[in-house]
Write a protein that holds these residues in place. Structure first.
Motif, PDB file in Angstrom:
ATOM      1  N   ILE A 113       6.444   7.357 -18.367  1.00 12.15           N
ATOM      2  CA  ILE A 113       5.791   6.051 -18.286  1.00 12.15           C
ATOM      3  C   ILE A 113       4.577   6.023 -19.197  1.00 12.15           C
ATOM      4  CG2 ILE A 113       4.399   6.729 -16.297  1.00 12.15           C
ATOM      5  CD1 ILE A 113       4.831   3.855 -15.232  1.00 12.15           C
ATOM      6  N   GLU A 114       4.331   4.843 -19.778  1.00 12.40           N
ATOM      7  CA  GLU A 114       3.202   4.668 -20.694  1.00 12.40           C
ATOM      8  C   GLU A 114       2.650   3.265 -20.495  1.00 12.40           C
ATOM      9  OE1 GLU A 114       3.698   3.718 -25.218  1.00 12.40           O
ATOM     10  OE2 GLU A 114       3.765   5.904 -24.948  1.00 12.40           O
ATOM     11  N   LYS A 115       1.306   3.165 -20.379  1.00 14.35           N
ATOM     12  CA  LYS A 115       0.674   1.839 -20.256  1.00 14.35           C
ATOM     13  C   LYS A 115       0.748   1.099 -21.587  1.00 14.35           C
ATOM     14  CE  LYS A 115      -2.795   2.439 -16.695  1.00 14.35           C
ATOM     15  NZ  LYS A 115      -4.219   2.341 -16.368  1.00 14.35           N
ATOM     16  N   LEU A 116       0.872  -0.218 -21.494  1.00 20.70           N
ATOM     17  CA  LEU A 116       0.856  -1.050 -22.699  1.00 20.70           C
ATOM     18  C   LEU A 116      -0.544  -1.576 -22.967  1.00 20.70           C
ATOM     19  CD1 LEU A 116       4.154  -3.090 -22.330  1.00 20.70           C
ATOM     20  CD2 LEU A 116       3.733  -1.084 -23.721  1.00 20.70           C
TER      21      LEU A 116
ATOM     22  N   SER B  69      -3.512   7.175 -14.159  1.00 20.54           N
ATOM     23  CA  SER B  69      -3.717   6.244 -13.052  1.00 20.54           C
ATOM     24  C   SER B  69      -3.133   4.890 -13.435  1.00 20.54           C
ATOM     25  CB  SER B  69      -5.198   6.106 -12.709  1.00 20.54           C
ATOM     26  OG  SER B  69      -5.894   5.504 -13.769  1.00 20.54           O
ATOM     27  N   PHE B  70      -2.510   4.269 -12.472  1.00 20.86           N
ATOM     28  CA  PHE B  70      -1.902   2.965 -12.663  1.00 20.86           C
ATOM     29  C   PHE B  70      -2.307   2.068 -11.520  1.00 20.86           C
ATOM     30  CE2 PHE B  70       0.830   5.920 -14.893  1.00 20.86           C
ATOM     31  CZ  PHE B  70       1.090   5.258 -16.093  1.00 20.86           C
ATOM     32  N   ASP B  71      -2.365   0.781 -11.782  1.00 22.42           N
ATOM     33  CA  ASP B  71      -2.678  -0.212 -10.767  1.00 22.42           C
ATOM     34  C   ASP B  71      -1.524  -1.198 -10.678  1.00 22.42           C
ATOM     35  OD1 ASP B  71      -5.330   0.745 -10.212  1.00 22.42           O
ATOM     36  OD2 ASP B  71      -5.975  -0.166 -12.098  1.00 22.42           O
ATOM     37  N   CYS B  72      -1.394  -1.832  -9.527  1.00 21.07           N
ATOM     38  CA  CYS B  72      -0.362  -2.856  -9.380  1.00 21.07           C
ATOM     39  C   CYS B  72      -0.607  -3.955 -10.412  1.00 21.07           C
ATOM     40  CB  CYS B  72      -0.395  -3.453  -7.971  1.00 21.07           C
ATOM     41  SG  CYS B  72       0.245  -2.327  -6.729  1.00 21.07           S
ATOM     42  N   GLY B  73       0.461  -4.394 -11.050  1.00 27.35           N
ATOM     43  CA  GLY B  73       0.357  -5.430 -12.066  1.00 27.35           C
ATOM     44  C   GLY B  73       0.244  -4.899 -13.481  1.00 27.35           C
TER      45      GLY B  73
ATOM     46  N   SER C 161       6.138   2.647  -8.595  1.00 31.24           N
ATOM     47  CA  SER C 161       7.384   1.895  -8.608  1.00 31.24           C
ATOM     48  C   SER C 161       7.243   0.797  -9.641  1.00 31.24           C
ATOM     49  CB  SER C 161       7.678   1.293  -7.240  1.00 31.24           C
ATOM     50  OG  SER C 161       7.885   2.325  -6.299  1.00 31.24           O
ATOM     51  N   VAL C 162       8.241   0.697 -10.518  1.00 33.11           N
ATOM     52  CA  VAL C 162       8.178  -0.247 -11.624  1.00 33.11           C
ATOM     53  C   VAL C 162       9.354  -1.207 -11.537  1.00 33.11           C
ATOM     54  CG1 VAL C 162       8.214  -0.490 -14.141  1.00 33.11           C
ATOM     55  CG2 VAL C 162       7.037   1.448 -13.096  1.00 33.11           C
ATOM     56  N   LYS C 163       9.065  -2.496 -11.645  1.00 33.53           N
ATOM     57  CA  LYS C 163      10.114  -3.511 -11.745  1.00 33.53           C
ATOM     58  C   LYS C 163      10.333  -3.783 -13.225  1.00 33.53           C
ATOM     59  CE  LYS C 163      11.366  -8.159 -10.282  1.00 33.53           C
ATOM     60  NZ  LYS C 163      12.710  -7.886  -9.885  1.00 33.53           N
ATOM     61  N   VAL C 164      11.555  -3.577 -13.675  1.00 34.68           N
ATOM     62  CA  VAL C 164      11.881  -3.763 -15.083  1.00 34.68           C
ATOM     63  C   VAL C 164      11.956  -5.257 -15.377  1.00 34.68           C
ATOM     64  CG1 VAL C 164      13.615  -3.359 -16.858  1.00 34.68           C
ATOM     65  CG2 VAL C 164      13.059  -1.563 -15.228  1.00 34.68           C
ATOM     66  N   ASN C 165      11.260  -5.689 -16.443  1.00 28.24           N
ATOM     67  CA  ASN C 165      11.167  -7.101 -16.776  1.00 28.24           C
ATOM     68  C   ASN C 165      12.028  -7.520 -17.958  1.00 28.24           C
ATOM     69  OD1 ASN C 165       9.217  -7.385 -14.793  1.00 28.24           O
ATOM     70  ND2 ASN C 165       7.553  -6.956 -16.190  1.00 28.24           N
ATOM     71  N   ASP C 166      12.539  -6.566 -18.729  1.00 27.01           N
ATOM     72  CA  ASP C 166      13.247  -6.971 -19.939  1.00 27.01           C
ATOM     73  C   ASP C 166      14.702  -7.340 -19.683  1.00 27.01           C
ATOM     74  OD1 ASP C 166      13.428  -3.652 -21.458  1.00 27.01           O
ATOM     75  OD2 ASP C 166      14.114  -4.370 -19.560  1.00 27.01           O
TER      76      ASP C 166
ATOM     77  N   VAL D  31       4.595  -2.281  -9.474  1.00 27.25           N
ATOM     78  CA  VAL D  31       4.522  -3.081  -8.250  1.00 27.25           C
ATOM     79  C   VAL D  31       4.056  -2.277  -7.040  1.00 27.25           C
ATOM     80  CG1 VAL D  31       6.209  -4.789  -9.005  1.00 27.25           C
ATOM     81  CG2 VAL D  31       6.977  -2.755  -7.785  1.00 27.25           C
ATOM     82  N   LYS D  32       4.093  -0.945  -7.151  1.00 27.90           N
ATOM     83  CA  LYS D  32       3.649  -0.112  -6.029  1.00 27.90           C
ATOM     84  C   LYS D  32       3.089   1.185  -6.597  1.00 27.90           C
ATOM     85  CE  LYS D  32       5.408   2.030  -1.806  1.00 27.90           C
ATOM     86  NZ  LYS D  32       6.622   2.320  -1.028  1.00 27.90           N
ATOM     87  N   VAL D  33       1.960   1.617  -6.054  1.00 30.54           N
ATOM     88  CA  VAL D  33       1.306   2.831  -6.527  1.00 30.54           C
ATOM     89  C   VAL D  33       1.156   3.794  -5.362  1.00 30.54           C
ATOM     90  CG1 VAL D  33      -0.780   3.778  -7.576  1.00 30.54           C
ATOM     91  CG2 VAL D  33       0.017   1.514  -8.255  1.00 30.54           C
ATOM     92  N   ALA D  34       1.610   5.032  -5.579  1.00 28.22           N
ATOM     93  CA  ALA D  34       1.423   6.100  -4.601  1.00 28.22           C
ATOM     94  C   ALA D  34       0.635   7.215  -5.284  1.00 28.22           C
ATOM     95  CB  ALA D  34       2.773   6.612  -4.109  1.00 28.22           C
TER      96      ALA D  34
END
Length: 139
Positions: free
Chosen positions: A136-139, A58-62, A20-25, A12-15
């Motif tokens: 952290i790991e991208k899905l 690198s990560f992007d919002c969403g 910053s990650v919102k946990v969905n499970d 949800v936020k990239v610096a």
């Protein structure tokens, strides 16, 4: 990965050096987790987990991601948050009793030892926080 605690989430936020990650499970997985206080997913869905990012990632919002923390770190967190304060309490009471203080002062001594323990832990919070970082790991 075996021997890990894992959560699915959304960035949800990239610096520059963290996301910053919102946990969905959901909190239903957190019932028996001894380190749920670290991520606050069990009680408050509005809080986020801040995860340091290694250079080159690198990560992007969403982005959908999976967060990991090892069982060893989970056991270390349990030791620091639960076991060592109990040891400090018992040690304070025991030392005061051996010194000949009455029960009330022995109890206060135990509380003093616990207070000193948490004070030292507070002063070392940055060092302790670096020890308990999520992967952290991208899905």
């Amino acid at each position: 990965m075996t021997g890990v605690v894992a959560h699915l989430g959304t960035v949800v936020k990239v610096a520059a050096d963290a996301v910053s990650v919102k946990v969905n499970d959901g909190a239903e997985k957190c019932g028996g987790c001894s380190i749920k206080f670290m991520c606050s997913t069990a009680d408050d869905d509005s809080r986020l987990i801040n995860v340091p990012v290694k250079s080159g990632e690198s990560f992007d919002c969403g982005d959908r991601v999976k967060l990991f923390i090892s069982d060893r770190k989970q056991y270390s967190a349990t030791l620091i948050a639960l076991v060592l304060p109990c040891v400090a309490l018992a040690l304070g009471v025991l030392l005061a009793s051996v010194a000949g203080l009455d029960e009330g002062l022995s109890a206060l001594s135990g509380l003093l030892f616990v207070s000193v323990y948490f004070g030292v832990l507070y002063l070392m919070r940055r060092r302790v926080n670096r020890k308990f970082t999520w992967t952290i790991e991208k899905l």
